[in-house]
Design a protein around this motif. Structure first.
Motif, PDB file in Angstrom:
ATOM      1  N   THR A  58      -2.433  -6.455 -35.510  1.00  0.00           N
ATOM      2  CA  THR A  58      -3.257  -4.248 -35.701  1.00  0.00           C
ATOM      3  C   THR A  58      -2.000  -3.958 -35.830  1.00  0.00           C
ATOM      4  N   PRO A  59      -0.209  -3.883 -35.222  1.00  0.00           N
ATOM      5  CA  PRO A  59       0.209  -3.096 -35.346  1.00  0.00           C
ATOM      6  C   PRO A  59       0.898  -3.189 -36.440  1.00  0.00           C
ATOM      7  N   LEU A  60       0.581  -4.354 -37.179  1.00  0.00           N
ATOM      8  CA  LEU A  60       1.972  -4.237 -38.913  1.00  0.00           C
ATOM      9  C   LEU A  60       1.468  -3.072 -40.291  1.00  0.00           C
ATOM     10  N   PRO A  61       1.865  -3.106 -40.808  1.00  0.00           N
ATOM     11  CA  PRO A  61       1.476  -2.020 -41.677  1.00  0.00           C
ATOM     12  C   PRO A  61       1.062  -2.997 -42.534  1.00  0.00           C
ATOM     13  N   ASP A  62       0.287  -2.711 -43.442  1.00  0.00           N
ATOM     14  CA  ASP A  62      -0.486  -3.312 -44.632  1.00  0.00           C
ATOM     15  C   ASP A  62       0.724  -3.913 -45.610  1.00  0.00           C
ATOM     16  N   SER A  63       0.421  -4.823 -45.779  1.00  0.00           N
ATOM     17  CA  SER A  63       1.272  -5.549 -46.050  1.00  0.00           C
ATOM     18  C   SER A  63       0.436  -7.088 -47.523  1.00  0.00           C
ATOM     19  N   ARG A  64       0.499  -7.931 -48.643  1.00  0.00           N
ATOM     20  CA  ARG A  64      -0.219  -8.891 -48.783  1.00  0.00           C
ATOM     21  C   ARG A  64       0.437  -9.704 -47.776  1.00  0.00           C
ATOM     22  N   ARG A  65       0.942 -10.773 -47.334  1.00  0.00           N
ATOM     23  CA  ARG A  65       0.594 -10.827 -46.233  1.00  0.00           C
ATOM     24  C   ARG A  65       0.314 -10.926 -44.580  1.00  0.00           C
ATOM     25  N   SER A  66      -0.037  -9.619 -44.618  1.00  0.00           N
ATOM     26  CA  SER A  66      -0.711  -9.689 -43.458  1.00  0.00           C
ATOM     27  C   SER A  66      -2.759  -9.733 -44.188  1.00  0.00           C
ATOM     28  N   ALA A  67      -2.528  -8.794 -45.390  1.00  0.00           N
ATOM     29  CA  ALA A  67      -4.010  -9.188 -46.026  1.00  0.00           C
ATOM     30  C   ALA A  67      -4.264 -10.804 -46.025  1.00  0.00           C
ATOM     31  N   SER A  68      -3.771 -12.176 -46.272  1.00  0.00           N
ATOM     32  CA  SER A  68      -2.912 -13.473 -46.300  1.00  0.00           C
ATOM     33  C   SER A  68      -3.652 -13.633 -44.817  1.00  0.00           C
ATOM     34  N   THR A  69      -2.678 -13.555 -43.745  1.00  0.00           N
ATOM     35  CA  THR A  69      -3.211 -13.901 -42.724  1.00  0.00           C
ATOM     36  C   THR A  69      -5.216 -13.327 -41.720  1.00  0.00           C
ATOM     37  N   TRP A  70      -4.878 -11.783 -42.406  1.00  0.00           N
ATOM     38  CA  TRP A  70      -6.336 -11.508 -41.910  1.00  0.00           C
ATOM     39  C   TRP A  70      -7.758 -11.932 -42.854  1.00  0.00           C
ATOM     40  N   TYR A  71      -7.468 -12.879 -43.839  1.00  0.00           N
ATOM     41  CA  TYR A  71      -8.268 -13.304 -44.884  1.00  0.00           C
ATOM     42  C   TYR A  71      -8.576 -14.747 -44.195  1.00  0.00           C
ATOM     43  N   ALA A  72      -7.456 -15.405 -43.273  1.00  0.00           N
ATOM     44  CA  ALA A  72      -7.326 -17.020 -42.992  1.00  0.00           C
ATOM     45  C   ALA A  72      -8.145 -16.646 -41.935  1.00  0.00           C
ATOM     46  N   ALA A 111     -16.184 -12.263 -38.640  1.00  0.00           N
ATOM     47  CA  ALA A 111     -15.756 -12.767 -39.912  1.00  0.00           C
ATOM     48  C   ALA A 111     -15.771 -11.278 -40.790  1.00  0.00           C
ATOM     49  N   VAL A 112     -16.846 -10.532 -40.599  1.00  0.00           N
ATOM     50  CA  VAL A 112     -17.113  -9.447 -41.848  1.00  0.00           C
ATOM     51  C   VAL A 112     -15.543  -8.035 -40.982  1.00  0.00           C
ATOM     52  N   GLU A 113     -15.551  -8.035 -40.094  1.00  0.00           N
ATOM     53  CA  GLU A 113     -14.736  -7.521 -39.653  1.00  0.00           C
ATOM     54  C   GLU A 113     -13.251  -7.908 -40.357  1.00  0.00           C
ATOM     55  N   ALA A 114     -12.645  -8.609 -40.316  1.00  0.00           N
ATOM     56  CA  ALA A 114     -11.501  -9.947 -40.801  1.00  0.00           C
ATOM     57  C   ALA A 114     -11.603  -9.285 -41.716  1.00  0.00           C
ATOM     58  N   TYR A 115     -12.396  -9.890 -42.713  1.00  0.00           N
ATOM     59  CA  TYR A 115     -12.654  -9.652 -44.274  1.00  0.00           C
ATOM     60  C   TYR A 115     -12.033  -8.551 -44.835  1.00  0.00           C
ATOM     61  N   GLU A 116     -12.808  -7.121 -44.095  1.00  0.00           N
ATOM     62  CA  GLU A 116     -12.657  -5.349 -44.443  1.00  0.00           C
ATOM     63  C   GLU A 116     -11.539  -5.847 -43.993  1.00  0.00           C
ATOM     64  N   ARG A 117     -10.354  -6.110 -42.944  1.00  0.00           N
ATOM     65  CA  ARG A 117      -9.429  -5.622 -42.350  1.00  0.00           C
ATOM     66  C   ARG A 117      -8.867  -6.322 -43.430  1.00  0.00           C
ATOM     67  N   ALA A 118      -8.498  -7.252 -44.231  1.00  0.00           N
ATOM     68  CA  ALA A 118      -7.898  -7.998 -45.215  1.00  0.00           C
ATOM     69  C   ALA A 118      -7.816  -7.375 -46.785  1.00  0.00           C
ATOM     70  N   LEU A 119      -9.002  -6.729 -47.266  1.00  0.00           N
ATOM     71  CA  LEU A 119      -9.326  -6.153 -47.919  1.00  0.00           C
ATOM     72  C   LEU A 119      -8.664  -4.518 -47.778  1.00  0.00           C
ATOM     73  N   VAL A 120      -8.426  -3.253 -46.893  1.00  0.00           N
ATOM     74  CA  VAL A 120      -7.607  -2.708 -46.572  1.00  0.00           C
ATOM     75  C   VAL A 120      -6.029  -3.001 -46.989  1.00  0.00           C
ATOM     76  N   CYS A 121      -6.018  -3.851 -46.514  1.00  0.00           N
ATOM     77  CA  CYS A 121      -4.564  -4.558 -46.136  1.00  0.00           C
ATOM     78  C   CYS A 121      -4.269  -4.672 -47.979  1.00  0.00           C
ATOM     79  N   ALA A 122      -4.908  -4.988 -48.375  1.00  0.00           N
ATOM     80  CA  ALA A 122      -4.849  -5.839 -49.464  1.00  0.00           C
ATOM     81  C   ALA A 122      -4.229  -4.014 -51.413  1.00  0.00           C
ATOM     82  N   GLY A 123      -5.118  -3.163 -50.029  1.00  0.00           N
ATOM     83  CA  GLY A 123      -5.336  -1.571 -51.105  1.00  0.00           C
ATOM     84  C   GLY A 123      -6.915  -2.123 -51.940  1.00  0.00           C
ATOM     85  N   LEU A 124      -7.534  -2.900 -51.274  1.00  0.00           N
ATOM     86  CA  LEU A 124      -8.603  -2.768 -52.155  1.00  0.00           C
ATOM     87  C   LEU A 124      -9.982  -1.639 -51.445  1.00  0.00           C
TER      88      LEU A 124
END
Length: 427
Positions: free
Chosen positions: A386-400, A414-427
């Motif tokens: 949560t404290p981390l800035p949005d990045s590709r690596r953060s998105a990958s870890t949220w997705y996993a 799981a849905v919440e984490a998937y949504e966070r992964a999309l935000v980190c990926a800029g989608l």
């Protein structure tokens, strides 16, 4: 005060201690007016004149030039050598203490180059101890000084790396791009290629893969033109990481193996250790069937990291990677042990490596049916991310994390984490 001012002040101080007038010091080789100009800092004496004045004042030439005696200079250089050796041997806490003690030595004040060398060494040792914020502070202070061009590039490279490892990717990119200079770029050199490689890694962490691929090609061309081991290693290694992150696994291994071959012949032990780990990471992901041999290699890498000047973040990384290999091999106890060690070495929360370790622990405990502990570790991943800035690596870890939560039966989480992964990926 300028160097001329300091030299003049030392000559004046020693002359008075010797009970000599300016005319007595000058006679017969110099004029008293010339001595007066030297003492006031308005004239810079030639080496021959300085040597003459040292003889007439019965003091060392080293003292007039540097403000320290030859014996004091020898002690300083010896202390600096011991600090560097401790850092190279992986004794990072001792190195940090030695650099800090030397920096507090008043005799170092007028020795600009040695003081800057010491301060840079302190930054490297502090970084290796895992104190990234403090290392950044030291580097920012050093950057404000008048530095030789090569040292300025080295400071920018380490600062870019420290920002990157702190997950402060915007600042990492700003430091790198500012030093690279845009259209007014400095001529390619080994330090500049290494800085560019560090900047490229920040681009990748930020998810700018198109820019990274273009920049990797530019670096390969620069390295080919220079033809030096350092530039070849840096360019091929980063080309490998870009190829891997864009799905070209075998191309990635080819670049990495070339870089490793050159590094083994010419590289610093710390660089060799870090590169070997990254190559093992690539092989583990590209060739999972080789997990048994790769696990043994990673076990050896743990010992190698403990004997070199790798940082605590580096040591955390090797333990987490070994934990993955143990997990893939079915040795869940060892996997949990190394994941715990890795997580304990990174700062509390705010680092994606801690999240990855927690996620692996969730999978390990889930695999052995200890669902309550699995849920606890997977839930902790959110605190790390949560404290981390949005990045590709953060998105990958949220997705996993989302995939693992889903496997554990928590659909809403799981849905919440998937949504966070999309935000980190800029989608």
């Amino acid at each position: 005060m300028t160097t001329s001012d300091l030299v003049g002040l030392r000559i004046k101080t020693v002359r008075r201690q010797r009970g000599l007038s300016q005319a007595q010091l000058a006679h017969p080789e110099l004029s008293d007016s010339y001595v007066s100009l030297i003492e006031s800092g308005k004239r810079t004496p030639t080496p021959a004149v300085l040597e003459l004045l040292a003889q007439k004042l019965d003091c060392s030439l080293s003292y007039l030039i540097n403000g320290v005696t030859a014996e004091q200079m020898e002690d300083i250089e010896l202390a600096l050598g011991y600090a560097r050796l401790a850092l190279e041997n992986g004794e990072v806490t001792e190195a940090r203490t030695r650099f800090a003690e030397l920096l507090a030595n008043n005799n170092l004040t007028g020795l600009t180059t040695l003081r800057q060398d010491t301060k840079f060494g302190l930054a490297l040792a502090t970084e290796a101890c895992g104190e990234l914020d403090e290392a950044i502070s030291i580097l920012l202070q050093l950057r404000e000084e008048e530095l030789p061009q090569e040292r300025r590039i080295e400071v920018a490279m380490v600062l870019c790396r420290a920002y990157r490892d702190s997950e402060r990717l915007t600042e990492a990119v700003e430091v790198g791009e500012q030093m690279m200079g845009g259209s007014a770029r400095l001529p390619w050199s080994d330090p500049l290629v290494e800085l560019a490689a560090t900047l490229l890694s920040a681009y990748m962490e930020r998810g700018d893969l198109l820019r990274a691929r273009q920049f990797a090609a530019e670096l390969l061309n620069a390295a080919d033109a220079l033809g030096t081991p350092r530039s070849i290693v840096a360019a091929n290694w980063m080309a490998s990481k870009v190829a891997y992150n864009t799905g070209h696994n075998e191309e990635a291994l080819s670049f990495a193996e070339r870089a490793m071959a050159v590094q083994l012949e010419n590289g610093h032990p710390r660089s060799v250790a870090r590169m070997r780990l990254a190559l093992l990471q690539q092989r583990l992901k590209a060739r999972p069937a080789e997990v048994a041999s790769l696990r043994e290699a990673l076990r050896a890498a743990v010992a190698e990291f403990e004997q070199t000047s790798t940082s605590t973040i580096d040591r955390a990384r090797v333990h987490v990677e070994l934990a993955y290999a143990e997990y893939m091999s079915g040795d869940f106890d060892k996997a949990a042990e190394h994941a715990m060690i890795g997580r304990s070495l990174v700062p509390e929360f705010g680092h994606v490596l801690g999240a990855e370790a927690g996620l692996l622990l969730g999978r390990v405990y889930g695999a052995v049916g200890r669902s309550q502990e699995a849920d606890m570790h997977v839930t902790s991943v959110r605190d790390w991310l949560t404290p981390l800035p949005d990045s590709r690596r953060s998105a990958s870890t949220w997705y996993a994390m989302a995939e693992t939560i889903e496997q554990l039966g928590d659909s809403d989480g799981a849905v919440e984490a998937y949504e966070r992964a999309l935000v980190c990926a800029g989608l």
